[in-house]
Design a protein around this motif. Structure first.
Motif, PDB file in Angstrom:
ATOM      1  N   ARG A 118       1.395 -24.309-101.058  1.00 36.86           N
ATOM      2  CA  ARG A 118       2.148 -25.279-101.672  1.00 36.86           C
ATOM      3  C   ARG A 118       1.617 -26.620-101.035  1.00 36.86           C
ATOM      4  N   ALA A 119       1.401 -26.815 -99.900  1.00 38.84           N
ATOM      5  CA  ALA A 119       0.840 -28.155 -99.195  1.00 38.84           C
ATOM      6  C   ALA A 119      -0.566 -28.369 -99.351  1.00 38.84           C
ATOM      7  N   THR A 120      -1.336 -27.510 -99.610  1.00 37.06           N
ATOM      8  CA  THR A 120      -2.862 -27.920 -99.702  1.00 37.06           C
ATOM      9  C   THR A 120      -3.480 -27.372-100.932  1.00 37.06           C
ATOM     10  N   PHE A 121      -3.500 -26.140-101.282  1.00 36.42           N
ATOM     11  CA  PHE A 121      -4.566 -25.907-102.500  1.00 36.42           C
ATOM     12  C   PHE A 121      -3.726 -26.286-103.768  1.00 36.42           C
ATOM     13  N   GLN A 122      -2.446 -25.947-103.704  1.00 40.08           N
ATOM     14  CA  GLN A 122      -1.648 -26.461-105.090  1.00 40.08           C
ATOM     15  C   GLN A 122      -1.699 -27.868-105.428  1.00 40.08           C
ATOM     16  N   PRO A 123      -1.422 -28.871-104.427  1.00 42.97           N
ATOM     17  CA  PRO A 123      -1.420 -30.335-104.841  1.00 42.97           C
ATOM     18  C   PRO A 123      -2.966 -30.669-105.026  1.00 42.97           C
ATOM     19  N   LEU A 124      -3.917 -29.937-104.372  1.00 39.21           N
ATOM     20  CA  LEU A 124      -5.422 -30.219-104.632  1.00 39.21           C
ATOM     21  C   LEU A 124      -5.660 -29.976-105.841  1.00 39.21           C
ATOM     22  N   VAL A 125      -5.220 -28.830-106.449  1.00 41.38           N
ATOM     23  CA  VAL A 125      -5.708 -28.959-107.916  1.00 41.38           C
ATOM     24  C   VAL A 125      -4.889 -29.292-108.998  1.00 41.38           C
ATOM     25  N   VAL A 126      -3.533 -29.374-108.571  1.00 39.53           N
ATOM     26  CA  VAL A 126      -2.509 -29.827-109.758  1.00 39.53           C
ATOM     27  C   VAL A 126      -2.498 -31.366-109.782  1.00 39.53           C
ATOM     28  N   ILE A 127      -2.728 -32.183-108.693  1.00 35.84           N
ATOM     29  CA  ILE A 127      -2.660 -33.525-108.463  1.00 35.84           C
ATOM     30  C   ILE A 127      -3.888 -34.172-108.420  1.00 35.84           C
ATOM     31  N   VAL A 128      -4.772 -33.788-107.397  1.00 38.65           N
ATOM     32  CA  VAL A 128      -6.112 -34.537-107.127  1.00 38.65           C
ATOM     33  C   VAL A 128      -7.133 -34.293-108.244  1.00 38.65           C
ATOM     34  N   PHE A 129      -7.086 -32.932-108.956  1.00 35.83           N
ATOM     35  CA  PHE A 129      -8.222 -32.646-109.915  1.00 35.83           C
ATOM     36  C   PHE A 129      -8.120 -33.446-111.149  1.00 35.83           C
ATOM     37  N   PRO A 130      -6.913 -33.500-111.770  1.00 36.11           N
ATOM     38  CA  PRO A 130      -6.815 -34.217-112.812  1.00 36.11           C
ATOM     39  C   PRO A 130      -6.706 -35.724-112.699  1.00 36.11           C
ATOM     40  N   TYR A 131      -6.185 -36.333-111.393  1.00 34.78           N
ATOM     41  CA  TYR A 131      -6.551 -37.522-111.069  1.00 34.78           C
ATOM     42  C   TYR A 131      -7.894 -38.166-110.877  1.00 34.78           C
ATOM     43  N   ALA A 132      -8.615 -37.156-110.269  1.00 33.19           N
ATOM     44  CA  ALA A 132     -10.088 -37.398-109.922  1.00 33.19           C
ATOM     45  C   ALA A 132     -10.861 -37.610-111.220  1.00 33.19           C
ATOM     46  N   VAL A 133     -10.637 -36.552-112.099  1.00 32.79           N
ATOM     47  CA  VAL A 133     -11.446 -36.462-113.505  1.00 32.79           C
ATOM     48  C   VAL A 133     -11.083 -37.855-114.283  1.00 32.79           C
ATOM     49  N   VAL A 134      -9.739 -38.053-114.375  1.00 30.80           N
ATOM     50  CA  VAL A 134      -9.548 -39.401-115.177  1.00 30.80           C
ATOM     51  C   VAL A 134      -9.888 -40.528-114.594  1.00 30.80           C
ATOM     52  N   TYR A 135      -9.797 -40.710-113.345  1.00 28.40           N
ATOM     53  CA  TYR A 135     -10.329 -41.901-112.636  1.00 28.40           C
ATOM     54  C   TYR A 135     -11.783 -41.915-112.720  1.00 28.40           C
ATOM     55  N   ARG A 136     -12.765 -41.289-112.622  1.00 36.63           N
ATOM     56  CA  ARG A 136     -14.091 -41.072-112.712  1.00 36.63           C
ATOM     57  C   ARG A 136     -14.337 -41.357-114.399  1.00 36.63           C
ATOM     58  N   LEU A 137     -13.627 -41.109-115.453  1.00 43.49           N
ATOM     59  CA  LEU A 137     -13.855 -41.381-116.844  1.00 43.49           C
ATOM     60  C   LEU A 137     -13.250 -42.934-116.931  1.00 43.49           C
ATOM     61  N   THR A 138     -12.278 -43.316-116.488  1.00 39.07           N
ATOM     62  CA  THR A 138     -11.486 -44.455-116.846  1.00 39.07           C
ATOM     63  C   THR A 138     -11.479 -45.648-115.992  1.00 39.07           C
ATOM     64  N   GLU A 139     -11.530 -45.237-114.515  1.00 41.07           N
ATOM     65  CA  GLU A 139     -11.329 -46.096-113.318  1.00 41.07           C
ATOM     66  C   GLU A 139      -9.824 -46.937-113.462  1.00 41.07           C
ATOM     67  N   ASN A 140      -9.178 -46.056-114.227  1.00 43.47           N
ATOM     68  CA  ASN A 140      -7.633 -46.687-114.306  1.00 43.47           C
ATOM     69  C   ASN A 140      -6.773 -45.859-113.669  1.00 43.47           C
ATOM     70  N   VAL A 141      -6.087 -46.613-112.535  1.00 46.26           N
ATOM     71  CA  VAL A 141      -5.031 -45.691-111.777  1.00 46.26           C
ATOM     72  C   VAL A 141      -3.997 -45.308-112.487  1.00 46.26           C
ATOM     73  N   PRO A 142      -3.129 -46.117-113.073  1.00 46.85           N
ATOM     74  CA  PRO A 142      -1.996 -45.671-114.109  1.00 46.85           C
ATOM     75  C   PRO A 142      -2.380 -44.393-114.936  1.00 46.85           C
ATOM     76  N   ALA A 143      -3.526 -44.508-115.512  1.00 45.52           N
ATOM     77  CA  ALA A 143      -3.875 -43.508-116.388  1.00 45.52           C
ATOM     78  C   ALA A 143      -4.364 -42.046-115.560  1.00 45.52           C
ATOM     79  N   SER A 144      -4.744 -42.170-114.299  1.00 48.68           N
ATOM     80  CA  SER A 144      -5.002 -41.046-113.263  1.00 48.68           C
ATOM     81  C   SER A 144      -3.451 -40.539-112.811  1.00 48.68           C
TER      82      SER A 144
END
Length: 211
Positions: A118-144
């Motif tokens: 719950r402290a490592t893998f889950q937040p990595l996949v659930v939070i960081v993954f979509p955040y990084a992908v959207v930021y790479r596409l938009t460079e927009n923090v609120p959207a990420s």
């Protein structure tokens, strides 16, 4: 994609992925239940590969966010908010625990085994993954940040934890608030603060470990 395939990032990403997989080893073993133990190497390899890829994404596409450390005012504000949210969760957890199977860990051992996941893998996949992908596409923090929350909510619906609309509605709101806090934690304090928040949120279940 060229920035993602950067050999300079590989040692650090591989180290983080390996540590994550080792910490989650007991959880992977227990998750097999009565299934054949031959599936364990596949689970370990899968977690290692996914962790490596997502870590590479974070380091290549959101370097300022993934490496941000303690010291700033926002870091401590989010950390304090995480502790407050964890405490607030105690007000609704007993009710959700009555309606959702598996909401609480079965015992203290189950809590200890599940905490690294719950402290490592889950937040990595659930939070960081979509955040990084959207930021790479938009460079927009609120959207990420919104993408991380939306992804977490989609997973809630896919798991379909409750048949009652009222229970599902409360669970969706709780999950969304915690996902938002974790996305902001990643933005303000990188993986360090994200892990702190994830630990705080899951640790509240120690209050009712056998509920």
């Amino acid at each position: 994609m060229r920035r993602l395939c950067n050999a300079r990032l590989l040692p650090a990403a591989a180290t983080i992925a390996a540590v994550t997989t080792v910490l989650c080893g007991a959880y992977l073993h227990d998750s097999l239940g009565n299934k054949t133990a031959s599936a364990l190497p596949l689970l370990v390899a899968g977690m290692l590969i996914v962790s490596l890829i997502v870590t590479q994404m974070a380091m290549a596409w959101t370097p300022d966010d993934s490496r941000r450390m303690a010291g700033g005012k926002a870091f401590w504000i989010v950390a304090g908010a995480a502790v407050a949210l964890a405490a607030a969760g105690l007000l609704v957890d007993p009710w959700l625990g009555q309606h959702l199977d598996g909401y609480y860990p079965d015992d203290v051992r189950a809590f200890v085994v599940t905490l690294p996941f719950r402290a490592t893998f889950q937040p990595l996949v659930v939070i960081v993954f979509p955040y990084a992908v959207v930021y790479r596409l938009t460079e927009n923090v609120p959207a990420s940040v919104a993408a991380s929350v939306a992804f977490a909510e989609v997973l809630v619906f896919l798991k379909a934890p409750a048949s009652q609309a009222s229970v599902l509605a409360v669970y969706v709101v709780v999950s969304g608030v915690y996902a938002l806090a974790q996305a902001l934690a990643y933005r303000c304090g990188g993986m360090v603060l994200l892990v702190i928040c994830a630990v705080a949120f899951y640790s509240r279940f120690l209050v009712h470990p056998t509920a």
